[in-house]
Design a protein around this motif. Sequence first.
Motif, PDB file in Angstrom:
ATOM      1  N   LEU A 256      67.190  -2.687 -18.238  1.00 41.46           N
ATOM      2  CA  LEU A 256      68.540  -3.394 -17.506  1.00 41.46           C
ATOM      3  C   LEU A 256      68.851  -4.139 -17.763  1.00 41.46           C
ATOM      4  O   LEU A 256      70.549  -4.559 -17.955  1.00 41.46           O
ATOM      5  CB  LEU A 256      67.678  -4.253 -16.031  1.00 41.46           C
ATOM      6  N   ILE A 257      67.876  -5.113 -18.922  1.00 37.73           N
ATOM      7  CA  ILE A 257      68.300  -6.485 -19.716  1.00 37.73           C
ATOM      8  C   ILE A 257      69.029  -5.701 -20.629  1.00 37.73           C
ATOM      9  O   ILE A 257      70.441  -6.652 -21.276  1.00 37.73           O
ATOM     10  CB  ILE A 257      67.569  -6.736 -20.261  1.00 37.73           C
ATOM     11  N   ARG A 258      69.168  -4.228 -21.775  1.00 36.54           N
ATOM     12  CA  ARG A 258      69.370  -4.423 -22.480  1.00 36.54           C
ATOM     13  C   ARG A 258      71.206  -3.784 -21.480  1.00 36.54           C
ATOM     14  O   ARG A 258      71.747  -3.811 -22.985  1.00 36.54           O
ATOM     15  CB  ARG A 258      68.659  -2.923 -22.765  1.00 36.54           C
ATOM     16  N   GLU A 271      81.808  -7.480 -11.527  1.00 37.70           N
ATOM     17  CA  GLU A 271      81.632  -6.779 -10.468  1.00 37.70           C
ATOM     18  C   GLU A 271      80.216  -6.229 -10.685  1.00 37.70           C
ATOM     19  O   GLU A 271      79.236  -5.736 -10.777  1.00 37.70           O
ATOM     20  CB  GLU A 271      82.015  -5.851  -9.533  1.00 37.70           C
ATOM     21  N   THR A 272      80.715  -5.430 -12.215  1.00 37.24           N
ATOM     22  CA  THR A 272      79.646  -4.254 -12.480  1.00 37.24           C
ATOM     23  C   THR A 272      78.381  -5.350 -13.575  1.00 37.24           C
ATOM     24  O   THR A 272      77.282  -5.081 -12.831  1.00 37.24           O
ATOM     25  CB  THR A 272      79.788  -3.878 -13.564  1.00 37.24           C
ATOM     26  N   ALA A 277      73.325  -7.790 -12.602  1.00 34.01           N
ATOM     27  CA  ALA A 277      72.160  -9.397 -12.282  1.00 34.01           C
ATOM     28  C   ALA A 277      71.871  -9.067 -11.286  1.00 34.01           C
ATOM     29  O   ALA A 277      70.203  -9.494 -11.138  1.00 34.01           O
ATOM     30  CB  ALA A 277      73.587 -10.289 -12.717  1.00 34.01           C
ATOM     31  N   GLY A 278      72.724  -8.459 -10.429  1.00 32.40           N
ATOM     32  CA  GLY A 278      71.440  -8.505  -8.738  1.00 32.40           C
ATOM     33  C   GLY A 278      70.082  -7.767  -8.823  1.00 32.40           C
ATOM     34  O   GLY A 278      69.310  -7.655  -8.489  1.00 32.40           O
ATOM     35  N   ILE A 285      61.715  -9.423  -8.380  1.00 35.44           N
ATOM     36  CA  ILE A 285      61.302 -10.292  -7.320  1.00 35.44           C
ATOM     37  C   ILE A 285      60.022  -9.105  -7.360  1.00 35.44           C
ATOM     38  O   ILE A 285      58.124  -9.950  -6.610  1.00 35.44           O
ATOM     39  CB  ILE A 285      62.178 -10.502  -5.856  1.00 35.44           C
ATOM     40  N   VAL A 286      60.477  -7.699  -7.033  1.00 32.70           N
ATOM     41  CA  VAL A 286      58.724  -6.854  -6.829  1.00 32.70           C
ATOM     42  C   VAL A 286      58.317  -7.224  -8.242  1.00 32.70           C
ATOM     43  O   VAL A 286      57.202  -6.642  -7.969  1.00 32.70           O
ATOM     44  CB  VAL A 286      60.386  -5.421  -7.470  1.00 32.70           C
TER      45      VAL A 286
END
Length: 299
Positions: A256-258, A271-272, A277-278, A285-286
């Motif tokens: 996801l960072i990539r 928005e994307t 980021a969300g 958190i998980v």
Amino acid sequence: MLTMQEIRTHYYFTETDAELLKELFPLAQENSQAMVEEFYSYLLKIPETAAFLRDPKDLARLKKTHSEWFLSLFSGRYDNEYMLTLQAIGQAHVRIKVSAHYVNAAMNVVRRFLIEMLQASFPDIAVRRKYRIAVEKILDINLDVMSTSYQEEELRKVFVSHKLESKLIHAAERFTYGLNLILVIALTGVSLSVVTLFFWDLVHIFQGNFEKGILSALGSLLILWMMIELMDNEIKTLKGGKFNILIFIGVIIVALIREILISTLRHDALETQAFLAGTLLILGIVYYLVAKSQNVTAH
């Protein structure tokens, strides 16, 4: 399997006891009919045992068989053949599913009858006592041998159940091992794909797209690093180690960072980028909660 001689030794049953019982044979023969009537009168009062005695022909046959067993108590001959006869009686009870409880209770009826018979026949306490001791011993031996049939039946059930259970568990373990092996092979293939992706990112650098190439290559290296950790974890699992879910979550976070880095370079819609980021925040958190849970369990 114990022999009759070994059983006799364990109950301190001697030849003297055998002779004493043999002396009681004429008395037992006189009282055998009364004993049988009392015995079956008791069984017919219990619904669970009375259910086996509904047929008059079966009842007559059982009374005859029981009378023969009663007299065999005083035969004076207690060898392995005698033990086999007792085992056959026990197996017959098991076969028709008579509870061991009723066998024990019924034996108590016979015991009480014999004690009363001895009391009525031998006023002298010392004489009566020696006969009673011999009678108690042979009744205990009979009950022991008959009860063995129930024990063997329970062991057979446990053995079959345990054997089946062991086979199922072993099959499940082999199946799980196979799945883990397939996962390692799949991870190897994915890792090779990540290596290919890394070299493709390097191509972008040489083509002059330095910013995108460097960030993409960095993201690919991070994924490759996590893939190595993931494969290492699976190999440990195959060797009997503990599965670590954090590695999988870590791989998703790195991927996801990539994607966020590339999305920034592509100038994707706000928005994307906010969605990515969300999602990253939720995964973080998980990851934290799982890591904390594992630390608590470890301590």
